[in-house]
Design a protein around this motif. Structure first.
Motif, PDB file in Angstrom:
ATOM      1  N   LEU A 295       0.844  -1.190   0.000  1.00 23.86           N
ATOM      2  CA  LEU A 295       0.000   0.000   0.000  1.00 23.86           C
ATOM      3  C   LEU A 295       0.879   1.240   0.000  1.00 23.86           C
ATOM      4  N   GLU A 296       0.496   2.237  -0.796  1.00 24.44           N
ATOM      5  CA  GLU A 296       1.304   3.443  -0.955  1.00 24.44           C
ATOM      6  C   GLU A 296       0.998   4.447   0.155  1.00 24.44           C
ATOM      7  N   LEU A 297       2.037   4.857   0.874  1.00 26.55           N
ATOM      8  CA  LEU A 297       1.899   5.906   1.882  1.00 26.55           C
ATOM      9  C   LEU A 297       1.894   7.248   1.155  1.00 26.55           C
ATOM     10  N   VAL A 298       0.762   7.948   1.183  1.00 30.13           N
ATOM     11  CA  VAL A 298       0.642   9.199   0.427  1.00 30.13           C
ATOM     12  C   VAL A 298       0.835  10.433   1.296  1.00 30.13           C
ATOM     13  N   GLN A 299       0.651  10.290   2.607  1.00 32.66           N
ATOM     14  CA  GLN A 299       0.823  11.463   3.463  1.00 32.66           C
ATOM     15  C   GLN A 299       1.042  11.037   4.911  1.00 32.66           C
ATOM     16  N   THR A 300       1.877  11.780   5.602  1.00 37.52           N
ATOM     17  CA  THR A 300       2.095  11.594   7.033  1.00 37.52           C
ATOM     18  C   THR A 300       1.702  12.886   7.744  1.00 37.52           C
ATOM     19  N   ILE A 301       0.767  12.794   8.667  1.00 39.23           N
ATOM     20  CA  ILE A 301       0.216  13.969   9.335  1.00 39.23           C
ATOM     21  C   ILE A 301       0.782  14.068  10.745  1.00 39.23           C
ATOM     22  N   GLU A 302       1.318  15.226  11.077  1.00 35.07           N
ATOM     23  CA  GLU A 302       1.854  15.456  12.411  1.00 35.07           C
ATOM     24  C   GLU A 302       0.729  15.797  13.382  1.00 35.07           C
ATOM     25  N   ARG A 303       1.023  15.667  14.661  1.00 32.53           N
ATOM     26  CA  ARG A 303       0.065  16.073  15.680  1.00 32.53           C
ATOM     27  C   ARG A 303      -0.115  17.586  15.646  1.00 32.53           C
ATOM     28  N   PRO A 304      -1.336  18.081  15.757  1.00 36.03           N
ATOM     29  CA  PRO A 304      -1.559  19.530  15.689  1.00 36.03           C
ATOM     30  C   PRO A 304      -1.138  20.212  16.989  1.00 36.03           C
ATOM     31  N   SER A 305      -0.907  21.510  16.895  1.00 41.06           N
ATOM     32  CA  SER A 305      -0.620  22.302  18.095  1.00 41.06           C
ATOM     33  C   SER A 305      -1.898  22.438  18.910  1.00 41.06           C
ATOM     34  N   LEU A 306      -1.761  22.309  20.216  1.00 37.08           N
ATOM     35  CA  LEU A 306      -2.908  22.383  21.116  1.00 37.08           C
ATOM     36  C   LEU A 306      -2.716  23.538  22.095  1.00 37.08           C
ATOM     37  N   PRO A 307      -3.796  24.142  22.547  1.00 35.35           N
ATOM     38  CA  PRO A 307      -3.658  25.216  23.534  1.00 35.35           C
ATOM     39  C   PRO A 307      -3.159  24.675  24.866  1.00 35.35           C
ATOM     40  N   GLY A 308      -2.387  25.497  25.588  1.00 37.95           N
ATOM     41  CA  GLY A 308      -1.891  25.068  26.893  1.00 37.95           C
ATOM     42  C   GLY A 308      -0.409  24.764  26.861  1.00 37.95           C
ATOM     43  N   LYS A 309       0.099  24.261  27.973  1.00 35.80           N
ATOM     44  CA  LYS A 309       1.529  24.001  28.130  1.00 35.80           C
ATOM     45  C   LYS A 309       1.799  22.525  28.437  1.00 35.80           C
ATOM     46  N   ASP A 310       1.092  21.638  27.756  1.00 33.44           N
ATOM     47  CA  ASP A 310       1.306  20.212  27.965  1.00 33.44           C
ATOM     48  C   ASP A 310       2.679  19.798  27.427  1.00 33.44           C
ATOM     49  N   ALA A 311       3.220  18.733  28.016  1.00 37.41           N
ATOM     50  CA  ALA A 311       4.551  18.263  27.615  1.00 37.41           C
ATOM     51  C   ALA A 311       4.514  17.511  26.292  1.00 37.41           C
ATOM     52  N   GLY A 312       3.382  17.009  25.910  1.00 33.29           N
ATOM     53  CA  GLY A 312       3.275  16.253  24.665  1.00 33.29           C
ATOM     54  C   GLY A 312       1.855  15.780  24.445  1.00 33.29           C
ATOM     55  N   SER A 313       1.644  15.061  23.352  1.00 34.11           N
ATOM     56  CA  SER A 313       0.308  14.562  23.037  1.00 34.11           C
ATOM     57  C   SER A 313       0.432  13.334  22.162  1.00 34.11           C
ATOM     58  N   SER A 314      -0.672  12.595  22.023  1.00 31.07           N
ATOM     59  CA  SER A 314      -0.683  11.397  21.180  1.00 31.07           C
ATOM     60  C   SER A 314      -2.083  11.179  20.629  1.00 31.07           C
ATOM     61  N   PHE A 315      -2.135  10.672  19.388  1.00 29.33           N
ATOM     62  CA  PHE A 315      -3.419  10.293  18.811  1.00 29.33           C
ATOM     63  C   PHE A 315      -3.947   9.051  19.530  1.00 29.33           C
ATOM     64  N   ARG A 316      -5.245   9.028  19.802  1.00 26.42           N
ATOM     65  CA  ARG A 316      -5.868   7.878  20.464  1.00 26.42           C
ATOM     66  C   ARG A 316      -6.906   7.204  19.590  1.00 26.42           C
ATOM     67  N   ALA A 317      -7.562   7.968  18.717  1.00 26.91           N
ATOM     68  CA  ALA A 317      -8.607   7.402  17.858  1.00 26.91           C
ATOM     69  C   ALA A 317      -8.741   8.237  16.602  1.00 26.91           C
ATOM     70  N   ALA A 318      -9.253   7.623  15.537  1.00 27.77           N
ATOM     71  CA  ALA A 318      -9.515   8.321  14.277  1.00 27.77           C
ATOM     72  C   ALA A 318     -10.723   7.692  13.613  1.00 27.77           C
ATOM     73  N   ARG A 319     -11.620   8.543  13.077  1.00 24.39           N
ATOM     74  CA  ARG A 319     -12.806   8.056  12.381  1.00 24.39           C
ATOM     75  C   ARG A 319     -13.161   9.005  11.240  1.00 24.39           C
ATOM     76  N   TYR A 320     -13.361   8.441  10.052  1.00 23.60           N
ATOM     77  CA  TYR A 320     -13.961   9.224   8.975  1.00 23.60           C
ATOM     78  C   TYR A 320     -15.427   9.478   9.302  1.00 23.60           C
ATOM     79  N   HIS A 321     -15.922  10.641   8.866  1.00 25.37           N
ATOM     80  CA  HIS A 321     -17.359  10.910   8.943  1.00 25.37           C
ATOM     81  C   HIS A 321     -18.061   9.919   8.012  1.00 25.37           C
ATOM     82  N   PRO A 322     -19.068   9.204   8.485  1.00 24.24           N
ATOM     83  CA  PRO A 322     -19.691   8.152   7.665  1.00 24.24           C
ATOM     84  C   PRO A 322     -20.441   8.672   6.447  1.00 24.24           C
ATOM     85  N   GLN A 323     -20.784   9.968   6.428  1.00 22.54           N
ATOM     86  CA  GLN A 323     -21.526  10.530   5.298  1.00 22.54           C
ATOM     87  C   GLN A 323     -20.703  11.512   4.474  1.00 22.54           C
ATOM     88  N   ASP A 324     -19.518  11.867   4.954  1.00 22.65           N
ATOM     89  CA  ASP A 324     -18.718  12.888   4.276  1.00 22.65           C
ATOM     90  C   ASP A 324     -17.232  12.568   4.445  1.00 22.65           C
TER      91      ASP A 324
END
Length: 394
Positions: free
Chosen positions: A214-243
């Motif tokens: 399978l061809e990797l077409v894009q790698t998405i970084e974690r977005p900037s979040l408000p606040g002063k957290d030390a880091g973040s991680s993705f936990r879940a992802a879902r496409y909108h079922p109608q869009d």
């Protein structure tokens, strides 16, 4: 907004996974795992006619030494499910981990139909099939452990491409559109091009036993979040079922090094434009990490379970909170799913309970509908005042 919801106790049945096979039938997976707790690992079929009813229809006890069903996905076209269940230790040592298992749910019974090995484990490995996801049309399946994901045909369970291995980060979720497969790891979103007919493509490209990649077409970084957290991680992802131009992610944060025991581990929901891969909306939804997430089939609602024991429902368009159930369970929710009609939500936990929530028909419209009515009423009052003033002038 108040709504009806009921907690149901399931003695000696810690719940780890769930999937609706019809609007009122749900398969639950749970048990004591491979540890010798005396709690059997099982798949159970329940019928629920309302939030107050949960009737056990059938129970399938797994073989001794096998793991609990840690993930379940329902086939969109029929009453069938695919589960992630590690084989017993003796089988693992022999390299025979039949971790991906398909079951028929017919005539009120759960029956094994086919298995496939996608995770090669030894007795010392602690990996398991944490991700099980169908494509929207049900033709393909993505199953994953901590670092490896396999794309499979359904119902054959044959691989359609070489497995995807991540050297960095852990896989926590995956989601299909009609053209892409998005893998959510702790550090990135990986967008893979998924051919409309990978069987044909792989047959043309394959030589001998080699499979297409399978061809990797894009790698998405974690977005900037408000606040002063030390880091973040993705936990879940879902496409909108109608869009398919909309994708939702859950991001859990890590507090700064100066944290105390009460420091929040904030969780955010992000709404993405999949054409630009930019975040279009962002909202903090909890001061504790989110453990499970789902999007209603009608695309109007988002639901999440948090480690602070809360189950919440959001408006999918505005991300505004619509419903919050505090202390929904004694332990953090482990699974959470809407039924196909989007009028019932079920959450489960390792505390031997499930909670059934009845979703009111107008819940998704309430957040903006109330404001619309308020604005219309305000305009009517303003026009009435203006008309009265004009009469006095005349």
């Amino acid at each position: 907004m108040r709504t009806k919801h009921t907690l149901h106790s399931l003695p000696s049945f810690p719940v780890y996974s769930s999937a609706f096979v019809s609007p009122n039938e749900v398969v639950l997976g749970g048990g004591g795992g491979q540890s010798k707790t005396g709690i059997k690992n099982k798949l159970r079929l329940y019928r629920t006619e309302s939030d107050k009813t949960l009737e056990l229809i059938h129970e399938l006890e797994l073989a001794s030494g096998e793991d609990a069903p840690m993930s379940i996905a329902a086939y969109p076209q029929a009453e069938e499910v695919v589960c992630g269940i590690n084989s017993a230790q003796d089988a693992l040592k022999g390299g025979q981990n039949q971790n991906c298992r398909a079951y028929d749910v017919k005539e009120n019974k759960i029956a094994l139909s086919k298995t496939q090995s996608t995770l090669a484990l030894t007795g010392a490995d602690d990996d398991y099939q944490r991700v099980t996801v169908f494509s929207p049309d049900g033709k393909y399946l993505a199953v994953a452990g901590t670092h490896d994901l396999s794309a499979l045909n359904y119902p054959t369970l044959d691989p359609v491409a070489s497995p995807i291995h991540l050297d960095k980060g852990e896989i926590f979720d995956a989601t299909f559109s009609s053209k892409n497969l998005v893998i959510a790891s702790t550090v990135n979103l990986f967008v893979y091009s998924f051919p409309s007919d990978p069987d044909t493509d792989s047959a043309k490209e394959a030589k001998g036993d080699r499979r297409s990649t399978l061809e990797l077409v894009q790698t998405i970084e974690r977005p900037s979040l408000p606040g002063k957290d030390a880091g973040s991680s993705f936990r879940a992802a879902r496409y909108h079922p109608q869009d398919e131009k909309v994708l939702y992610t859950i991001i859990n944060t890590v507090p700064p090094r100066t944290r105390t025991k009460s420091s929040p581990r904030r969780a955010f929901v992000c709404k993405w434009d999949t054409e630009t891969w930019q975040v279009t909306k962002l909202r903090q939804i909890s001061d504790r990490q989110v453990t499970c997430f789902d999007v209603s089939p009608d695309g109007k609602l988002l639901a999440f379970g948090s480690s602070d024991l809360t189950v919440g429902v959001l408006d999918a368009y505005t991300l505004a909170p619509l419903l919050s159930i505090l202390k929904a369970h004694e332990f953090p929710p482990t699974t959470l799913h809407f039924n196909p009609k989007s009028d019932t939500l079920i959450s489960g936990s390792a505390d031997n309970t499930v909670r059934i929530v009845t979703i009111p028909p107008n819940l998704g419209a309430t957040s903006w509908g109330a404001w619309l009515l308020f604005i219309v009423a305000l305009l009517v009052v303003l026009f009435a005042i203006l008309a009265q003033q004009m009469q006095h002038v005349l």
